[in-house]
Design an enzyme around this catalytic site. Structure first.
Site, short mmCIF file in Angstrom:
data_model
loop_
_atom_site.label_atom_id
_atom_site.label_comp_id
_atom_site.label_asym_id
_atom_site.label_seq_id
_atom_site.Cartn_x
_atom_site.Cartn_y
_atom_site.Cartn_z
N ASP A 109 31.28 35.45 44.55
CA ASP A 109 32.34 35.61 43.55
C ASP A 109 31.93 36.49 42.37
O ASP A 109 30.91 36.25 41.72
CB ASP A 109 32.74 34.23 43.03
CG ASP A 109 34.07 34.22 42.30
OD1 ASP A 109 34.24 35.03 41.37
OD2 ASP A 109 34.94 33.41 42.66
N SER A 164 37.93 37.57 41.95
CA SER A 164 38.27 36.29 42.54
C SER A 164 39.79 36.17 42.73
O SER A 164 40.37 36.95 43.46
CB SER A 164 37.71 35.16 41.67
OG SER A 164 37.59 33.96 42.39
#
Length: 298
Positions: free
Chosen positions: A157, A41
């Site tokens: 993610d 991320s």
């Protein structure tokens, strides 16, 4: 102390991930240069810039260029078809920084971005292909960004399963494994706590018979609403994400047993406050410098 080839894992954490820049600055002052980098991320964003060859000073300039106005531009709302935020402005921003057609396999420093195959939940370590696509997949928080369509599936993610991507570095021949975790939460206990259950009692349900009783109830309600109000939906989502990512990072540390994890406490900042990059970098630098000093003085 010679650390040899150092593999560095940068955790996710949205705006808190800007503290990675401060940590990298402190590492450079101790002569710690990443030979391999992984990122999840926000960690994939900073890690990609480092792997591309940007200096810490250049990355600092990028971070400091993000004010409130630019934050809202980069994270512009979209019609919620898979996500609340349209990533196109952010992707364009990153293309200007790391190059639109830059390939991971051509980077100065070997790099891995962590993402999740949303259809089966498997972790994918992206080590080849277009760099901005790897970043886009790794930052795709479900419900916030629309999943990235690639590899014949939907990618989201990497923080859903590997927020501190130590395992992503296992293919490299390193001498020292180092992690940077921007989600240190002192309040979160690793072990479970035994406790009695004590439901909240709302004085509004206990209406007094006299005028004085009713005034007293109003005062109590006002106090409790101020101190113990039910969190809004956004806060519930935020806190849930924070607890999940913190737990995953702790477990990754247990599994991989790294030589050092720089634990950064950014509890004063919120996940979406990208305009507070200066503060985040200062905290990252200060706390990393202290922990590196202790590490090298062992």
């Amino acid at each position: 102390m010679s650390l040899g080839k150092v593999a560095v894992a940068l955790s996710g954490g949205a705006a808190l991930g800007l503290a990675h820049v401060g940590a990298l600055k402190a590492m450079a002052e101790f002569g710690v240069k990443p030979s391999f980098i992984s990122g999840t991320s926000a960690g994939s964003v900073i890690g990609a810039m480092v792997a591309r060859g940007l200096s810490v000073a250049e990355i600092e300039d990028v971070v400091l260029s993000i004010d409130r106005k630019k934050t809202f531009y980069l994270l512009s709302p979209s019609i919620p078809l898979g996500g609340l935020i349209d990533p196109k402005n952010f992707v364009s921003f990153m293309e200007k920084i790391v190059g639109k057609d830059t390939l991971i396999e051509d980077l100065e420093i070997p790099f891995v971005a962590v993402t999740i195959d949303f259809r089966n939940g498997n972790i994918l370590y992206i080590d080849r292909g277009r760099l901005v696509d790897a970043i886009r997949s790794s930052i795709s928080i479900p419900g916030v960004f629309k999943p990235f369509e690639a590899n014949g599936t939907l990618l989201v993610d990497g923080g859903l399963r590997e927020n501190l991507p130590l395992s992503a570095l296992k293919k490299f021949n390193y001498d020292t494994l180092l992690g940077v975790n921007v989600l240190k939460t002192p309040q979160l206990k690793f072990e479970g706590l035994y406790a009695p259950i004590a439901p909240f009692k709302n004085p509004q349900n206990d209406k007094g018979d006299t005028f004085i009783d009713r005034i007293s109830n109003v005062i109590q309600i006002a106090r409790q609403n101020r101190l113990n109000h039910l969190p809004r939906l956004t806060y519930i989502g935020y806190q849930s994400l924070l607890i999940l990512m913190t737990e995953l990072s702790n477990r990754e540390i247990q599994i991989c047993n790294p030589d050092l994890v720089l634990q950064l406490n950014l509890s004063k900042l919120q996940l979406w406050e990208f305009w507070r990059g200066q503060e985040a970098m200062e905290i990252g630098y200060r706390e990393s410098h202290e922990q590196l000093t202790d590490f090298f003085n062992r």
